[in-house]
Design an enzyme around this catalytic site. Structure first.
Site, short mmCIF file in Angstrom:
data_model
loop_
_atom_site.label_atom_id
_atom_site.label_comp_id
_atom_site.label_asym_id
_atom_site.label_seq_id
_atom_site.Cartn_x
_atom_site.Cartn_y
_atom_site.Cartn_z
CB VAL A 28 -0.76 0.12 1.25
CG1 VAL A 28 -1.80 -1.17 1.11
CG2 VAL A 28 -0.20 -0.01 2.55
CD GLU A 30 6.45 3.58 1.28
OE1 GLU A 30 7.68 4.06 1.59
OE2 GLU A 30 5.85 2.88 1.37
CE LYS A 35 3.97 1.35 3.60
NZ LYS A 35 3.87 0.29 2.52
CB SER A 57 10.66 2.97 -1.12
OG SER A 57 9.71 3.94 -0.89
CG HIS A 78 12.17 -1.42 -1.89
ND1 HIS A 78 13.34 -0.40 -1.87
CD2 HIS A 78 11.15 -0.66 -2.60
CE1 HIS A 78 12.99 0.54 -2.77
NE2 HIS A 78 11.74 0.49 -3.05
CG ASN A 128 14.37 4.58 -1.98
OD1 ASN A 128 14.97 4.58 -3.16
ND2 ASN A 128 13.00 4.37 -1.88
#
Length: 357
Positions: A28, A30, A35, A57, A78, A128
């Site tokens: 879903v 961020e 979550k 991420s 990820h 990231n």
């Protein structure tokens, strides 16, 4: 073959059939509360042996799973966007993740022909986190008066397929806002908070998804700069007001490249020093396969060593005195520069003892 693959898929609207599955991958948006809610529900619906994976991420996995009693089977899976094209799978382990769960996900990754790397848990993980200064550095330059289309052109000429602003168009500005908040909370000492995404969203722009981005996208032709965005860029510049003496800075194309990529190398040094990855080559592989860093340059750390730690360090130190803490060199980078060591050599700094992992 496509029909066979589709025949193996089954859609459901509740958790009733989840009790038989071996692994769930949550994907879903961020949103931390969302979550957390999903993982609490999954823990109840799935078997005690089911692997609970998240495609986040950015968000620290300990935060996602804090309302569960299943931290040993929570793991990051990820996939990089677009997932059917990008080969990298970043597997994120926490201090409590079972070694068997890590091994199982490595096996899954290889079975679906992904290239997996294992990273430690922190905001942004290995890839990231390393590259958040890449996006923020481009925003900082814009607010210092540099033309955003020139920045994209410099990055493309270096070898990346698209520049940072076209990349923001593809992801949408809301995503940038959400991830930016996570990085600002985790690394406040070196985060540049740009107002540009908020200004663009306020004026009804959200990138390629609603046809109002930095570029105009027409089928069959290359994206063209959308000059109608420039007044909003100027509005953001006025709000932030960080141009020295109120005038745009004068920089060469080489300086633009370095002011974006050197902070990225700097964060990669912190990732290495904290043990988020075990070796520099992991970041090289991840930067090429996950961020499309030009493979002929060898990856982010390999490229940095061709430049030299001393030049990167002295440049960052000078910019930090001119433009602030975003450019402040890490202790790892400083140590390597002063000793004349390559950045890719094994991490031995005392900072390792303060690792977040």
């Amino acid at each position: 073959m496509a029909k066979k693959a589709l025949s193996m898929l089954k859609g459901v609207s509740d958790y009733s059939e989840f009790k038989e599955v071996d692994m769930v991958i949550e994907a879903v948006i961020e949103d931390v509360p969302l979550k957390q809610k999903l993982f609490s529900e999954l823990e109840k619906a799935c078997s005690p042996c089911c692997i609970l994976a998240t495609n986040t991420s950015t968000i620290n996995l300990n935060v996602i799973g804090q309302n569960t009693n299943s931290q040993d089977r929570i793991i990051g899976a990820h996939f990089f966007s677009p997932a059917h094209v990008m080969p990298l799978l970043e597997i994120v382990r926490t201090e409590k993740t079972s070694p068997q769960v890590i091994l199982d996900l490595l096996t899954v990754g290889k079975a679906i022909k992904k290239v997996p790397i294992v990273a430690g848990n922190c905001t942004g993980f290995a890839v990231n986190r390393t590259f958040f200064p890449y996006m923020q550095g481009s925003q900082l330059l814009v607010h210092l008066g540099v033309d955003l289309f020139r920045i994209d052109r410099v990055i493309r000429n270096f070898g990346l397929p698209i520049g940072p602003f076209q990349l923001q168009d593809l992801g949408g500005y809301r995503l940038g806002l959400a991830t930016g908040k996570e990085f600002a909370n985790a690394y406040p000492d070196r985060t540049f908070k740009s107002l540009l995404p908020e200004v663009l969203l306020k004026h009804g722009r959200n990138g390629k998804s609603n046809g109002k981005g930095f570029y105009i996208y027409e089928k069959g032709s290359r994206p063209k700069p959308d000059l109608s965005v420039l007044p909003f860029v100027e509005e953001s510049r006025q709000l932030m007001n960080i141009m020295p003496g109120g005038k745009p800075i004068s920089v060469t194309d080489e300086e633009i490249l370095e002011m974006i990529l050197f902070p990225t190398v700097n964060e990669a040094c912190r990732v290495l020093d904290e043990g988020v990855v075990s070796r520099a080559s992991d970041l090289d592989v991840a930067s090429v396969l996950g961020m499309s860093f030009p493979s002929y340059r060898g990856g982010i750390m390999f490229w940095a060593d061709t430049i030299g730690s001393n030049h990167i360090y002295t440049s960052l130190k000078r910019w930090s005195e001119m433009y602030g803490s975003f450019y402040k060199p890490s202790k790892f980078l400083e140590e390597r520069a002063l000793k004349g060591m390559p950045l890719s050599a094994a991490a031995t700094s005392s900072l390792r003892s303060n690792s977040k992992l």
